[in-house]
Structure formats: C-alpha cells, structure tokens
Design a protein around this motif. Sequence first.
Motif, PDB file in Angstrom:
ATOM      1  N   LYS A 317       0.864  -1.166   0.001  1.00  0.00           N
ATOM      2  CA  LYS A 317       0.075   0.040  -0.024  1.00  0.00           C
ATOM      3  C   LYS A 317       0.878   1.330   0.059  1.00  0.00           C
ATOM      4  N   ASN A 318       2.213   1.098   0.326  1.00  0.00           N
ATOM      5  CA  ASN A 318       2.939   2.258   0.274  1.00  0.00           C
ATOM      6  C   ASN A 318       3.779   2.335  -0.882  1.00  0.00           C
ATOM      7  N   ALA A 319       3.610   1.624  -1.955  1.00  0.00           N
ATOM      8  CA  ALA A 319       4.451   1.664  -2.948  1.00  0.00           C
ATOM      9  C   ALA A 319       4.437   2.749  -3.819  1.00  0.00           C
ATOM     10  N   VAL A 320       5.706   3.417  -4.189  1.00  0.00           N
ATOM     11  CA  VAL A 320       5.871   4.572  -4.991  1.00  0.00           C
ATOM     12  C   VAL A 320       6.818   4.329  -6.148  1.00  0.00           C
ATOM     13  N   SER A 321       6.290   4.728  -7.070  1.00  0.00           N
ATOM     14  CA  SER A 321       7.137   4.580  -8.546  1.00  0.00           C
ATOM     15  C   SER A 321       8.155   5.664  -8.746  1.00  0.00           C
ATOM     16  N   PRO A 322       9.120   5.676  -9.381  1.00  0.00           N
ATOM     17  CA  PRO A 322      10.017   6.852  -9.823  1.00  0.00           C
ATOM     18  C   PRO A 322       9.361   7.954 -10.263  1.00  0.00           C
ATOM     19  N   THR A 323       8.200   7.506 -11.001  1.00  0.00           N
ATOM     20  CA  THR A 323       7.321   9.071 -11.556  1.00  0.00           C
ATOM     21  C   THR A 323       6.296   9.072 -10.893  1.00  0.00           C
ATOM     22  N   THR A 324       6.304   8.776  -9.500  1.00  0.00           N
ATOM     23  CA  THR A 324       5.190   9.282  -8.342  1.00  0.00           C
ATOM     24  C   THR A 324       4.008   8.708  -8.355  1.00  0.00           C
ATOM     25  N   VAL A 325       3.766   7.709  -9.303  1.00  0.00           N
ATOM     26  CA  VAL A 325       2.381   6.977  -9.234  1.00  0.00           C
ATOM     27  C   VAL A 325       2.681   6.079  -7.865  1.00  0.00           C
ATOM     28  N   ARG A 326       1.379   5.834  -7.009  1.00  0.00           N
ATOM     29  CA  ARG A 326       1.631   5.274  -5.856  1.00  0.00           C
ATOM     30  C   ARG A 326       0.240   4.429  -5.434  1.00  0.00           C
ATOM     31  N   ILE A 328      -1.763   0.786  -3.811  1.00  0.00           N
ATOM     32  CA  ILE A 328      -1.763  -0.837  -4.323  1.00  0.00           C
ATOM     33  C   ILE A 328      -1.840  -0.869  -5.716  1.00  0.00           C
ATOM     34  N   MET A 329      -2.904   0.201  -6.316  1.00  0.00           N
ATOM     35  CA  MET A 329      -3.171   0.097  -7.723  1.00  0.00           C
ATOM     36  C   MET A 329      -2.342   1.194  -8.423  1.00  0.00           C
ATOM     37  N   MET A 330      -1.463   1.848  -7.889  1.00  0.00           N
ATOM     38  CA  MET A 330      -0.256   2.648  -8.525  1.00  0.00           C
ATOM     39  C   MET A 330      -1.007   3.710  -9.682  1.00  0.00           C
ATOM     40  N   LEU A 331      -1.913   4.488  -8.664  1.00  0.00           N
ATOM     41  CA  LEU A 331      -2.983   5.470  -9.643  1.00  0.00           C
ATOM     42  C   LEU A 331      -1.906   6.997  -9.888  1.00  0.00           C
ATOM     43  N   THR A 332      -1.888   7.127 -11.010  1.00  0.00           N
ATOM     44  CA  THR A 332      -1.260   8.733 -11.206  1.00  0.00           C
ATOM     45  C   THR A 332      -1.979   9.804 -10.579  1.00  0.00           C
ATOM     46  N   ARG A 333      -1.541  10.794 -10.353  1.00  0.00           N
ATOM     47  CA  ARG A 333      -2.270  11.985  -9.547  1.00  0.00           C
ATOM     48  C   ARG A 333      -3.773  12.349 -10.719  1.00  0.00           C
ATOM     49  N   ALA A 334      -3.333  12.307 -11.964  1.00  0.00           N
ATOM     50  CA  ALA A 334      -4.648  12.651 -13.028  1.00  0.00           C
ATOM     51  C   ALA A 334      -5.612  11.465 -12.840  1.00  0.00           C
ATOM     52  N   ASN A 343      -6.606  10.151  -1.553  1.00  0.00           N
ATOM     53  CA  ASN A 343      -5.563   9.566  -0.519  1.00  0.00           C
ATOM     54  C   ASN A 343      -5.099   8.210  -1.255  1.00  0.00           C
ATOM     55  N   ARG A 344      -4.110   8.131  -2.302  1.00  0.00           N
ATOM     56  CA  ARG A 344      -3.475   7.153  -2.974  1.00  0.00           C
ATOM     57  C   ARG A 344      -3.116   6.061  -2.202  1.00  0.00           C
ATOM     58  N   ARG A 345      -2.831   6.317  -0.905  1.00  0.00           N
ATOM     59  CA  ARG A 345      -2.061   5.267  -0.209  1.00  0.00           C
ATOM     60  C   ARG A 345      -3.283   4.460   0.697  1.00  0.00           C
ATOM     61  N   ASP A 346      -4.358   5.121   0.783  1.00  0.00           N
ATOM     62  CA  ASP A 346      -5.443   4.447   1.278  1.00  0.00           C
ATOM     63  C   ASP A 346      -5.673   2.935   0.490  1.00  0.00           C
ATOM     64  N   PRO A 347      -5.624   1.908   0.973  1.00  0.00           N
ATOM     65  CA  PRO A 347      -6.075   0.551   0.129  1.00  0.00           C
ATOM     66  C   PRO A 347      -7.332   0.609  -0.261  1.00  0.00           C
ATOM     67  N   ALA A 348      -8.518   1.079   0.465  1.00  0.00           N
ATOM     68  CA  ALA A 348      -9.723   1.102   0.053  1.00  0.00           C
ATOM     69  C   ALA A 348     -10.019   2.032  -0.961  1.00  0.00           C
ATOM     70  N   GLN A 349      -9.484   3.081  -0.905  1.00  0.00           N
ATOM     71  CA  GLN A 349      -9.561   4.188  -2.172  1.00  0.00           C
ATOM     72  C   GLN A 349      -8.972   3.902  -3.213  1.00  0.00           C
ATOM     73  N   SER A 350      -7.719   3.326  -3.191  1.00  0.00           N
ATOM     74  CA  SER A 350      -6.867   2.856  -4.555  1.00  0.00           C
ATOM     75  C   SER A 350      -7.535   1.887  -4.903  1.00  0.00           C
ATOM     76  N   ILE A 351      -7.989   0.766  -4.375  1.00  0.00           N
ATOM     77  CA  ILE A 351      -8.481  -0.474  -5.093  1.00  0.00           C
ATOM     78  C   ILE A 351      -9.963  -0.169  -5.848  1.00  0.00           C
ATOM     79  N   ASP A 352     -10.488   0.575  -5.081  1.00  0.00           N
ATOM     80  CA  ASP A 352     -11.980   1.066  -5.698  1.00  0.00           C
ATOM     81  C   ASP A 352     -11.690   2.039  -6.791  1.00  0.00           C
ATOM     82  N   GLY A 353     -10.540   2.790  -6.682  1.00  0.00           N
ATOM     83  CA  GLY A 353     -10.393   3.932  -7.842  1.00  0.00           C
ATOM     84  C   GLY A 353      -9.709   2.932  -9.174  1.00  0.00           C
TER      85      GLY A 353
END
Length: 488
Positions: A317-326, A328-334, A343-353
């Motif tokens: 859930k804390n993964a961050v790529s060199p391009t700052t996607v982050r 569990i689902m590594m979403l970009t800011r856009a 909150n991209r680090r929130d597992p519930a939000q990340s997976i749902d998004g």
Amino acid sequence: MTGVRELLRCLQLVTIAALALALGTCVSRPGLLEQIDTLGTLRVATVNSVSTYYLDADGPTGFEYDLIRDFAQKLGLRFEMIVLPDQQAVLDAIASGHAHIGVGVAVSERRRGRVRFTPPYDEADLEVVYRVYKNKPQTLADLSGDLVLPANTAVADWLRANRPDVAFTVDPQANTEELMDRVASGDLAATIANADIVAMNQRYYPKLRVAFDLEDVHQKTAWAMAGNGDGGVDDTLYNEAIAYLEETKANGRLHILRDRYFGHVKRLGFVGGHEFARQVDNRLHLWEGYFRRAADDYDLDWRLLAAIGYQESHWDKNAVSPTTVRGIMMLTRAAASDMNVTNRRDPAQSIDGGARYFIRMLKRMPEEIDQPDRTWFALAAYNVGYGHVMDARRLLEAQGRDPNLWVNLRDALPWLTQERYIAQTRYGYARGHEAAAYVGNIRAYFDILTWMTNNRTTQEPPALAEEESEGGTEVAESPSISIDSPAF
C-alpha cells in the motif's frame, strides 16, 4: 393358354425381383455426417484438463472446446461434450460409437490401430519433470524404476516401443497434472508431460523443474474418429474435420486460440512464481476484502483486480514509483483526481479507484473487440494509456492486420518505441514492450488466483485489514502456491 399365363407370371416376378434388386443397390445408407445432422447433435469425447476443456466462472472453456465449438457452428450442428476420465476412455467411446469424435488426443502408432486420426494440428515437446533440490536426472536411464506415468498414454506407448530398458510405473488413478503435483511435493521422483502442460503447472508449483526434453520425440495432437461400424469407412465427417483444421491454420485462428490459452503461461518464471507464492501468503489476505468489495460493486472478478494490484505494487500500500504513481493500484495523480481518490495510499480508495479506472478503459474499447481480448486491451490501456492502444490498432490496420485481436496488438505495442512507426502515430512514443509484458503477467497471476480459489474450501472472506502484519516475511517451504486452506 395356361402355360403362357404361367410363363408371363414368371416373367413378371423376375422383373419385380430385378427392379427390387436394382432399387436396393441404388439406396445407400446415409453418411455419418448426414446421420449426425438428422440426430442434431455432434457427440464430442474429451478429458477434463487445463489444455482441453474445463468449466470456469463463465461456463465451458478451453482450447479444444473453442476449436470444436467453431467446427460445430460451421457445420450448423449442436454439440455435446462427453467428459471422460482419460484418453483411453475417449478412444473406447469413439470405437464403440458412443462419441462421434475425440478432441485433443495424443497420437501414437498403437492408437492408430483403433481409430483414425486427422493430420496433427499441434505438436509439443515432451519434458521430464522433477522437484528442485533433488538430484537432477540427466537421462531416462537415471530414472529407470522411479518414473511414474498415467496409464494408457501415448508416452507410455513410445517408451514400451523405443526404450524397453527404462522401467516405469503407471498409475491408473492419476492424470498428468496430479502426477506433477506429487512430483512437486516430493512424493514421486519424476514424470513426463507435454511442455504446454508443464509450463502451465509450473505457475502453481514453483518447485517443479524440467530435467530435460525427450530428444526427437514430440507429442502430436489430433482429432480421432472411427469408421461407420460395419467394416467400411465413412469419410464425410472425417473430411470436414480435416478441411476445417487446415482452414484454421491458414486463416490464423489456430494461432489465436493457442495464444489465448497458452501465450502467457511462461511469463513468471521460477523466481517470479515463487515470489508471488510468498506474497499470496503474506499480503493478499490483508486486501482481499477490498478487492472483493470493489468487484461486487462494479461487476468484475475480484481475482482480476487482485492480479492488477499485484502487478502494480506487489500489494504494497506504500509503493511509490520513480514517476510518483503510488498505492496498491499505482494510480497517477491525474487518474486519482478523475476517480475522486483523495488518498492514493489508502488501500480502500486505491482499489476502488483502480477498479473504476479499469472499467473506464473497458467501456472505451471499440465495440468490435470481443472478450476475452477486450479485457487484455483494457489492461494495456490501464498501463500505457488509451491513446497509445488506439495508435497501435491504427498501425495494425495500416498493415492489413485485424486490430481487434490481442495476439496482434501484443505484436504492435512494441512498435510504439520505434522511430519509423512513431511518426505515424497521434500520441507518439510509448513503452509498448512494457505494456505487452504487463498484460501477460496479469493474465498469469489471474490464472493462478483462479486455480487457487477454485481449490479453496468454503470459508468466510477475510476481514478488511487496516495495517499489514509486522511479522516475518519468510514462509515455510511449500511444494505449491498456498493459502490458508485445507486444500493445500
């Protein structure tokens, strides 16, 4: 006069008899294909296996199932799958007339004495498999007395005919996949299997290894049929089958089906498979509830979402790529902004998004792209962007290739890195090699999770976890990918 009448009567009887004989010789028994057409159903014998026919969440599937379904549709026939325990039973069903055709049958000279085979449409190496950490066998002679095979196989026929010096045992109760399971667990020393089946099962059993191939020996696969049952040979169905199989080779359909079922099976390798097994034990239970919830909300398979999550972040859930996607689902800011993820680090939000973003890609795909290719296209778009996928499709169209098939798109995605193609695109350079590998990996992870959960005993879904366990990350040595289930 009486004598004349008797003579005329005899002539009439002779004439009637001659006409009857002539009519009898003109009326032939209907051909097999005509009989099947009258019956209305083509009876197809096969075995239940990952390479032939099986049931998944959407119903019947498998390489051979798709092949015979297309054949039956071409003939305008319904078909019935008769699932039998092994290929010997398939041959028995054909010889007895219980089945019209057997599919996915390994060819051997011994079997040719019982049935007629079409020309082979597939060929694979035969591999000797053993368990890692054990002494690696170098030759068949090293395994004499320790080799175990299923009963009544083409491989056993070959060994008896060509290697009488190699002693082996047959297990009449086990199929090839069960024997590989037992080899991986250390119960058996070795077995021999088709290379495609080995590659598929190595994803589930990371400790299964290939010792060597049988040199100059290949397993040829064909369809099998019998004669018409009265000593003659009826060629109607046989000729149609040969023509259809040749047509599927010529038009690329056979290649497409092979890629659909086997094109991704070697994606992980030993290291990747072992690491996936480790993370299934250590992390999946933390987030499975979220994957299930999002899948229920958006009518998706939770295992596909989990496979995407693993490919993106290894479920960190804390993964961050060199391009700052982050996340569990590594979403970009856009993407996060579009999906209202705060909150991209929130597992519930990340997976749902991530689930909603994947749905968006899936819905944007042109209507003419059918499943399952539609899912693979959407996964590529999730990774590299919708515009780049459309660029690759346009490049395919310019070359006269079908832009709606994944097997073609997989070839075209790497073109997006090549200068001669970039000039023809709307969106320019893209890491197409990465997108092609991305989809292949997810397909492999999805297959493994499907296999695992189909073997899981009924139990309550895991509770939603707030934090990852602080316990150790090492797991006990296990012969197969496992989860907390008596099935393993």
